[in-house]
Design an enzyme around this catalytic site. Sequence first.
Site, mmCIF file in Angstrom:
data_model
loop_
_atom_site.group_PDB
_atom_site.id
_atom_site.type_symbol
_atom_site.label_atom_id
_atom_site.label_comp_id
_atom_site.label_asym_id
_atom_site.label_seq_id
_atom_site.Cartn_x
_atom_site.Cartn_y
_atom_site.Cartn_z
ATOM 1 N N TYR A 48 28.908 39.393 49.560
ATOM 2 C CA TYR A 48 28.987 40.717 50.191
ATOM 3 C C TYR A 48 29.262 40.559 51.681
ATOM 4 O O TYR A 48 28.607 39.782 52.371
ATOM 5 C CB TYR A 48 27.678 41.471 49.971
ATOM 6 N N TYR A 58 36.382 48.774 51.673
ATOM 7 C CA TYR A 58 34.930 48.872 51.538
ATOM 8 C C TYR A 58 34.625 49.906 50.469
ATOM 9 O O TYR A 58 34.549 51.095 50.739
ATOM 10 C CB TYR A 58 34.312 49.261 52.878
#
Lengths: 390, 136
Positions: free
Chosen positions: A293, A343
């Site tokens: 991440y 994102y």
Amino acid sequence: MAYSLKDKTAIAGIGLTPFSKKSGVSELSLAAQCIVAACEDAGIDPGAVDGMVTYTLDNSEEVDVARAIGANDLTYFSRVHYGGGAAVGTVLQAAMAVATGQAETVVCYRAMNGRSGKRMGQGISGQIINSGLIHYSWYMAYGMLIPGSWIAMIANKYMQEYGVTREDLGRVAISQRNYAQANPRAYGYGKPLSMEEYLASPPIASPLCLYDFCQETDGGCAVIVTSAERARDLRKSPAVIRGISQASTRGQEEMTSFYREELTSLPEMELAGQRAYAMAGLEAKDIDAACLYDAFSSEVIMQLESFGFCGQGEGKDMVLDGALDIDGRLPNNTHGGLLSEAYIHGMNNIAEGVRLVRGDSTSQPAKAVEHVLVSSGVGVPTGALILGRD
Amino acid sequence: MSAPTRIKPPLGPDNAWWWEMAAEGKLGIQRCQGCSRLRHPPRPMCGDCRSIKWEAVEACGRGTICSFTVLTHPQFPGYEYPLIIILVDLEEGTRLTSQLINCDPADVAFGLPVEMVIHTDPDGFNIPVFQLAEAR
């Protein structure tokens, strides 16, 4: 003897909308489109979807999505909290639902007008926080309102402790921007990044600057979870769920775990990793590639340590050795990641994990990729997922 | 038209007392009446002994900078930029998030001693902030 989810379920399909800064359509439309695309990828009729999992932060209601895609009767629906920390958690919910017979075809989705609609960078105000208001009261009054400010506090401490430099963060950002050059979906496609440009970028929340931040994006991403057995009969080769866990640890806060004795590691990520490895019967050395991440560049370096790819404080050295690049020890975020593709709150990193296992990434490493580690949000209750080639 | 002000903390039974102490010019710490441990941020139950009895004590206001970030973008109304946010390790042993004032962003560093001062906004809102101990 506890029941193990190892190898019981698989991700059978992935679907994405185009990524943009202004989608011009509703978030519900994005959700419906990415789910139908995931069904198409798997070779499943959307009318077969009988389970749904999304993020608490997602604005599209399950029943609205179900009507939009013409889903089956739903027998399982659930949501996972903590922003991007939910990504792997949605897959865990889906896998448990499938393994226990609650549903057969569960879709995990996240769709957001993250740039043209409500932006993360707009800051907390009480309007987007419907619980945990008191928690954020300790930060609002001081002007600590955006995710970057919370992450910067930990990043600064970590960098000071281990002598991590701006150049070290830049190498992460540039590695992922390089991958984006092969990925036409990516925001960073056609926009290569040099170290000079990286170092000259404007400060936002020191030590983090512009290119340490991910892309606020309009778009959706969905994955289809079903039994491994069924997935083998479908269109694409399955990405088998070998190990998976959520994790939150003592002293955990949402984004602001500042009050633990030690601030320079990610204990929740370590726990998620240990549990995912244990379920899969694997170790760090068995992982061939990763999608760690990356809402912020610093998070990638810290996670190399959390997941045991190197020792504490050695993450920067691994990056310097080129470990994250396509011919490196651990090709990472080969789609460009949240930093350079889009994102979508980590859901698009799960999709890339599936591609790496299938062998159809736009930056597929030359080596055989048997196992890929994917993580969810950093600084929040999180999760880790190990996908394996069937 | 009045100038924009900082976002006021939402108040509830678990945190309002801290801001009430701040309004009186004091920096509060929560102390468990079951095991006497100090804790921050405040919460309704002690995670060590599970007591729900607690009292507020006044901190001495001295500590050191554990970490910091200098915020420059985006700029929200009601705050002055660059805005230096610090984690302070108080002498009492708890840690809190606050702001460093009267300091050039280039001069903030890990481990520097700081002391609490009460900052009063134009609208009369009191908030505990810190300055470098040498700046006295």
